[in-house]
Design a protein around this motif. Structure first.
Motif, PDB file in Angstrom:
ATOM      1  N   GLY B  49       0.860  -1.175   0.000  1.00 30.90           N
ATOM      2  CA  GLY B  49       0.000   0.000   0.000  1.00 30.90           C
ATOM      3  C   GLY B  49       0.890   1.216   0.000  1.00 30.90           C
ATOM      4  O   GLY B  49       2.094   1.115   0.205  1.00 30.90           O
ATOM      5  N   VAL B 208       6.557  -3.426  -4.539  1.00 34.67           N
ATOM      6  CA  VAL B 208       5.735  -4.557  -4.939  1.00 34.67           C
ATOM      7  C   VAL B 208       6.572  -5.736  -5.434  1.00 34.67           C
ATOM      8  O   VAL B 208       6.204  -6.895  -5.216  1.00 34.67           O
ATOM      9  N   VAL B 220      -3.644  -6.056   0.007  1.00 32.54           N
ATOM     10  CA  VAL B 220      -3.465  -4.699  -0.512  1.00 32.54           C
ATOM     11  C   VAL B 220      -4.281  -3.762   0.360  1.00 32.54           C
ATOM     12  O   VAL B 220      -5.472  -3.982   0.566  1.00 32.54           O
ATOM     13  N   TYR B 222      -5.716   0.125   1.477  1.00 31.29           N
ATOM     14  CA  TYR B 222      -6.037   1.472   1.007  1.00 31.29           C
ATOM     15  C   TYR B 222      -6.838   2.153   2.103  1.00 31.29           C
ATOM     16  O   TYR B 222      -7.879   1.642   2.513  1.00 31.29           O
ATOM     17  N   GLU B 228      -7.925  -6.003  -1.114  1.00 23.88           N
ATOM     18  CA  GLU B 228      -7.801  -7.268  -1.814  1.00 23.88           C
ATOM     19  C   GLU B 228      -6.867  -8.164  -1.026  1.00 23.88           C
ATOM     20  O   GLU B 228      -5.868  -7.715  -0.475  1.00 23.88           O
ATOM     21  N   VAL B 235      -3.444 -12.090  -6.749  1.00 22.90           N
ATOM     22  CA  VAL B 235      -3.619 -10.673  -6.437  1.00 22.90           C
ATOM     23  C   VAL B 235      -2.713  -9.807  -7.300  1.00 22.90           C
ATOM     24  O   VAL B 235      -3.126  -8.774  -7.824  1.00 22.90           O
ATOM     25  N   LEU B 236      -1.461 -10.198  -7.462  1.00 24.74           N
ATOM     26  CA  LEU B 236      -0.536  -9.355  -8.220  1.00 24.74           C
ATOM     27  C   LEU B 236      -0.493  -9.716  -9.697  1.00 24.74           C
ATOM     28  O   LEU B 236      -0.017  -8.954 -10.520  1.00 24.74           O
ATOM     29  N   PRO B 239      -5.160  -8.818 -10.799  1.00 17.21           N
ATOM     30  CA  PRO B 239      -5.834  -8.074  -9.736  1.00 17.21           C
ATOM     31  C   PRO B 239      -7.276  -7.775 -10.090  1.00 17.21           C
ATOM     32  O   PRO B 239      -7.609  -7.542 -11.243  1.00 17.21           O
ATOM     33  N   HIS B 241      -9.315  -5.669  -7.747  1.00 20.92           N
ATOM     34  CA  HIS B 241      -9.742  -4.379  -7.225  1.00 20.92           C
ATOM     35  C   HIS B 241      -9.123  -3.256  -8.069  1.00 20.92           C
ATOM     36  O   HIS B 241      -7.947  -3.307  -8.407  1.00 20.92           O
ATOM     37  N   TYR B 243      -8.067  -0.401  -7.334  1.00 20.41           N
ATOM     38  CA  TYR B 243      -6.876   0.238  -6.764  1.00 20.41           C
ATOM     39  C   TYR B 243      -5.651  -0.628  -6.997  1.00 20.41           C
ATOM     40  O   TYR B 243      -4.580  -0.126  -7.349  1.00 20.41           O
ATOM     41  N   THR B 244      -5.792  -1.917  -6.801  1.00 19.41           N
ATOM     42  CA  THR B 244      -4.653  -2.802  -7.052  1.00 19.41           C
ATOM     43  C   THR B 244      -4.199  -2.669  -8.500  1.00 19.41           C
ATOM     44  O   THR B 244      -3.010  -2.632  -8.803  1.00 19.41           O
ATOM     45  N   ARG B 245      -5.188  -2.556  -9.388  1.00 18.85           N
ATOM     46  CA  ARG B 245      -4.831  -2.401 -10.802  1.00 18.85           C
ATOM     47  C   ARG B 245      -4.063  -1.108 -11.028  1.00 18.85           C
ATOM     48  O   ARG B 245      -3.056  -1.093 -11.738  1.00 18.85           O
TER      49      ARG B 245
END
Lengths: 326, 312, 297
Positions: B49, B208, B220, B222, B228, B235-236, B239, B241, B243-245
């Protein structure tokens, strides 16, 4: 067109008790107009010292320097302080890593911008204020008047760097030196600031010398790159070529050590050993103690040898001459 | 799957920011806003984050430096206070996390010294054993921290974290202050230690690629919430969400040209003094639509996503 | 397998006593004023120790035939109103004034540091009480308070020392508290608390030893001020009593003779001036010397 910045065999040492820190050991570097040049290295590589030496921001008397450095045709090593004052801020601008400390925390941002503008350009107070607002708007700051009235601590890191960029570009410099400008910023902000820097530099015809330790940033923003180790340039050339096919074992080692290069949880290919003590540099190649290709010739320091045709790439490694490091 | 070592239930932490004239706090910094998390034995849980997301506060709550404002922390051995030394931490800055005026063996053995069980000789011995694990030679133990390099100091910090045989070690940006080449050595060491001793890590970082390399699962964060949570590759790699993207898109990647222009990029992180209503990411989200004005819950499991649009 | 440290050749910084001393000397040489201050301190300490050997005359020997003589070959600084040699009295007088400083500064320093470190580390009610107490003491002008205390205790050198010490303690409490507040926020202190260290452990192992260096520098600067304070007390008659030689008292008595026998007040006054100045110069230089940013320069 002559180079914006030309450094030739720059050697610099800081005398200390019983010895000297050999911060720069023969740096040769060139920045042409309108290009973005990256300088990449780890701690002790001398990348920041090079910039500070060129801008004459090191404490006078605390160092000894030989070699030459020419900024826009002027010899900066021999220039007088008034000559340097005329250069700094107007022809050459510099932004630093810590936006927190670059601005005076006890004065409003607007006041500081006006002060800098009026120092270099014949503006009235209100003229300078208007100009400051225009510059901030140019940097995509949404509410410039509010920023003008704020104190630095009320602004985020990214915003402060935009203010610094606005000031840096205010006098149409020919060269912008950025020393780790986004290291202290979040990733999303970093991208914004770097894009802004690149676009504005292109727009105003300024060259950029970007100093960083982040290879990925260099790959995305720099036309050419210089890799530094223990106070010297070990490899240079067009970024894409250098990063795709590095010729110097240190560059290779750095790239291989990145976590993205290895499968998850696998061992990272760490470079054995550590950076040499700058007060006791070995006679030969500074990287010899950690190098997988070390051999007899490495007892003497290799010069920067051309790599491949075209004269665009160089690597300071004997293995290049012998054709082994391919 | 064995029981989690630690479970956080709806953890919230807020700090008083401003006070009214009577001295009562009237403004708060909402650092954590409902964190649900379980830490499984032997895993490395990565937490990513940006600044203001609450990951530092999360580390402080886990280690016991900060008390939660509400919510529960459940441990394997009951809900009470942790066994002394069961949670240890390695800080970001190896320079400031070691007392410059203590010899290194004292620095390493301090967690045991604090428990008061061993005398001087015992502490020295334990320090030597821990130092051997991180490859610091025994004859360096009488030296002071400033005599070591950054990477070595981080090894000393790791030895200190190991010495009390903790259940969980929190790694708070363990390599951010180190050079790339030193980072590689330290990450290899951490992996090796985990393999050998079955340690559980919580790895907090804004980097990351380090998190991707080291973690089994990633959370992740925020604005004080987990948006996420799931296996690293999911997740990585894919992704869900927004925001993760955004985070992954913004990462500079070697050899990948950067797209977009500076003008088009949106607003910055909102302040955590007054929390936005509904989904915290609404203002910056390209997928914002009806339904986002309601507070979002973490949906799904492995991966879990806090987004009603993109939940599985 | 990660490469072993043996393969990594980071040399710890060259240490050893010889190197450190050599380095200190090198830095001292760069600052002539600090060196001068140090020279004065060494001189004064030597005088204190060797007064009996150095004094040409007995400082208390009354010789009414040679009253109020100007400086001459046999009486280098002249004589006072009962014929005692001023030079010898100044040499012996160093013992009074300087020993006051040597008592006051360490005692006030140690007591104040412990109290202040505790106050800063613990916070809360204890901190508030201690701070308000120091506020009260510091709100009275220090010279006045010292004089009042010394007078109340009775005129003697020991009581003077006690009075100055008590009035000086709040200064160190404040100083140490400031340091403790800073150190409390540093990562290594937080780490200790994270491991479960009690507040006492933090104070004993982290706060005190890291707060001391800046306090020691301040204390060196304080020595000069304390000497002045002792002389001031001597000047008004509190402190070492006659016939003991004491610089402040000598300056005071010399007032009566100042028009015709200038040397009576002048030489003790100079002694006070030079000693206090030497301490200040050295203390100032010490601060720069110990500045970690200058390490290795």
């Amino acid at each position: 067109m002559s180079s914006v910045l030309s450094i030739e065999d720059l050697r610099l040492e800081f005398p200390i008790y019983q010895g000297a820190v050999q911060a720069l050991n023969g740096v040769t570097l060139r920045v042409e107009p309108r290009e973005i040049v990256g300088v990449v290295g780890e701690s002790g590589s001398g990348k920041s010292v090079t910039a500070m030496a060129v801008m004459r921001l090191l404490v006078p008397g605390s160092y000894r320097v030989t070699g030459s450095a020419t900024l826009l045709g002027q010899d900066v090593l021999a220039a007088t302080e008034p000559a340097m004052l005329a250069l700094r801020g107007s022809q050459v601008a510099m932004i630093f890593q810590e936006p927190m400390t670059a601005l005076n925390p006890t004065r409003r941002v607007g006041q500081q911008m006006v002060e800098v503008l009026r120092r270099h350009r014949p503006l009235t107070r209100s003229g300078a204020q208007a100009e400051a607002v225009a510059l901030l708007r140019d940097m995509h700051v949404a509410d410039p008047e509010r920023i003008q009235h704020s104190y630095p601590f009320e602004l985020s890191g990214g915003m402060r760097q935009r203010v610094m960029l606005a000031l840096a570009f205010s006098c149409q410099p020919r060269l912008l030196i950025a020393d780790e400008p986004t290291t202290a910023l979040d990733v999303t902000v970093q991208r914004q600031v770097l894009l802004l820097m690149r676009d504005k530099a292109r727009e105003k015809g300024a060259a950029v010398l970007l100093i960083t330790h982040d290879m990925a940033v260099v790959s995305q923003f720099c036309d050419r790159v210089y890799v530094m180790y223990a106070g010297a340039v070990v490899e240079d050339g067009p970024t894409a070529e250098v990063l795709a096919a590095p010729r110097h074992p240190y560059t290779r080692g750095l790239l291989d050590a990145l976590p993205d290069r290895v499968a998850s949880r696998g061992d990272l290919a760490a470079i054995p050993g550590s950076v040499p003590d700058l007060t006791r540099l070995p006679e030969g190649c500074a990287f010899a103690g950690r190098c997988p290709l070390v051999h007899g010739a490495c007892a003497s320091r290799p010069p920067s040898l051309p790599v491949g045709p075209g004269g665009q790439r160089h690597a300071a490694c004997w293995a290049v001459r012998d054709g082994e490091a391919s | 799957m064995s029981a989690p070592v630690l479970t956080l239930e709806d953890l919230r932490v807020r700090f008083p920011a401003g006070k009214d004239w009577l001295g009562r706090p009237n403004e708060f910094v909402h650092a954590l806003n409902g964190v649900d998390l379980d830490i499984r034995p032997g895993e490395t849980l990565g937490v990513v984050g940006e600044s203001g997301c609450g990951k530092t506060t999360l580390a402080q709550v886990l280690i016991g430096l900060v008390a939660p404002s509400s919510g529960r922390i459940l441990r394997r051995d009951g809900e009470g206070p942790a066994r002394a030394g069961s949670m240890q931490i390695v800080f970001q800055d190896p320079q400031s996390s070691l007392d410059p005026r203590l010899p290194v063996w004292r620095v390493i053995s301090e967690p045991l010294q604090v428990q008061g069980r061993t005398g001087r000789a015992g502490l020295r011995q334990a320090a030597a054993a821990a130092a051997a694990q991180v490859e610091i030679p025994a004859d360096y133990l009488d030296r002071y921290p400033h005599e070591f390099s950054g990477g070595q100091r981080q090894r000393i910090a790791i030895a200190r974290a190991l010495i009390s045989e903790p259940d969980v070690i929190i790694l708070d940006e363990p390599t951010s202050a180190l050079d790339i080449s030193v980072q590689a050595q330290i990450l290899n060491l951490l992996n090796e230690l985990q393999r050998r001793r079955g340690l559980t890590f919580v790895l907090i970082s804004h980097n990351v690629s380090v998190v991707r390399h080291m973690s089994d699962r990633v959370a992740v964060m925020y604005l004080g919430q987990i948006v996420e949570l799931g296996p690293t590759a999911t997740v990585l790699g894919a992704p869900r969400h927004p925001y993760t993207r955004l985070l992954l898109e913004s990462l500079p990647r070697l050899g990948v040209p950067v797209t977009g222009d500076a003008a088009a990029i949106g607003t910055e992180l909102p302040s955590n003094r007054t929390l936005p209503s509904g989904c915290f990411f609404r203002d910056r989200c390209p997928l914002a639509r009806a339904g986002c004005e309601r507070p979002q819950a973490l949906l799904g499991r492995d991966p879990a996503v806090r987004c009603h649009v993109n939940a599985i | 397998m990660a490469p072993t440290l043996a393969a990594q050749t980071v040399q710890p910084v060259p240490g050893g006593l010889r190197h450190s001393l050599g380095f200190l000397w090198h830095r001292l040489r760069q600052s002539p004023l600090t060196l001068a201050g140090l020279a004065v301190i060494v001189l004064v300490l030597a005088v204190m120790a060797l007064a009996p050997a150095l004094a040409p005359h007995d400082p208390n020997l009354v010789d009414l035939e040679h009253r109020l003589l100007p400086p001459s070959a046999s009486y280098w600084f002249g004589t006072d109103e009962v014929g005692r040699d001023l030079f010898s009295r100044i040499l012996y007088g160093s013992r009074q004034s300087v020993s006051v400083a040597l008592f006051v500064v360490p005692v006030a320093g140690v007591l104040g540091s412990i109290l202040g470190s505790f106050s800063g580390s613990v916070g809360g009610l204890a901190d508030t009480v201690i701070m308000r107490a120091t506020d009260i003491v510091m709100s009275v002008p220090s010279l006045v308070l010292t004089m009042a205390l010394a007078a109340a205790l009775g005129p003697s050198l020991f009581n003077a020392m006690l009075a100055i010490t008590v009035v000086r303690i709040p200064f160190y409490v404040r100083l140490a508290r400031g340091q403790a507040l800073l150190i409390r926020e540093l990562n290594y202190t937080k780490a200790a608390r994270a491991f479960g260290a009690s507040r006492w452990h933090v104070v004993r192992w982290h706060v005190l030893r890291n707060a001391l260096p800046p306090i020691i520098v301040q204390a060196t600067l304080d020595v000069g001020g304390t000497i002045l304070m002792a002389a001031a007390l001597g000047f008004i008659g509190l402190g070492a009593q006659q016939p003991t030689a004491e610089w402040g008292a000598m300056v005071a008595t010399g007032r009566n003779y100042i028009l015709d026998q200038w040397w009576y007040s002048a030489f003790p006054g100079c002694a006070i001036l030079i000693t206090a100045m030497g301490c200040n110069l050295f203390g100032d230089g010490l601060r720069d010397l110990l500045d970690p940013r200058q390490k290795g320069r």
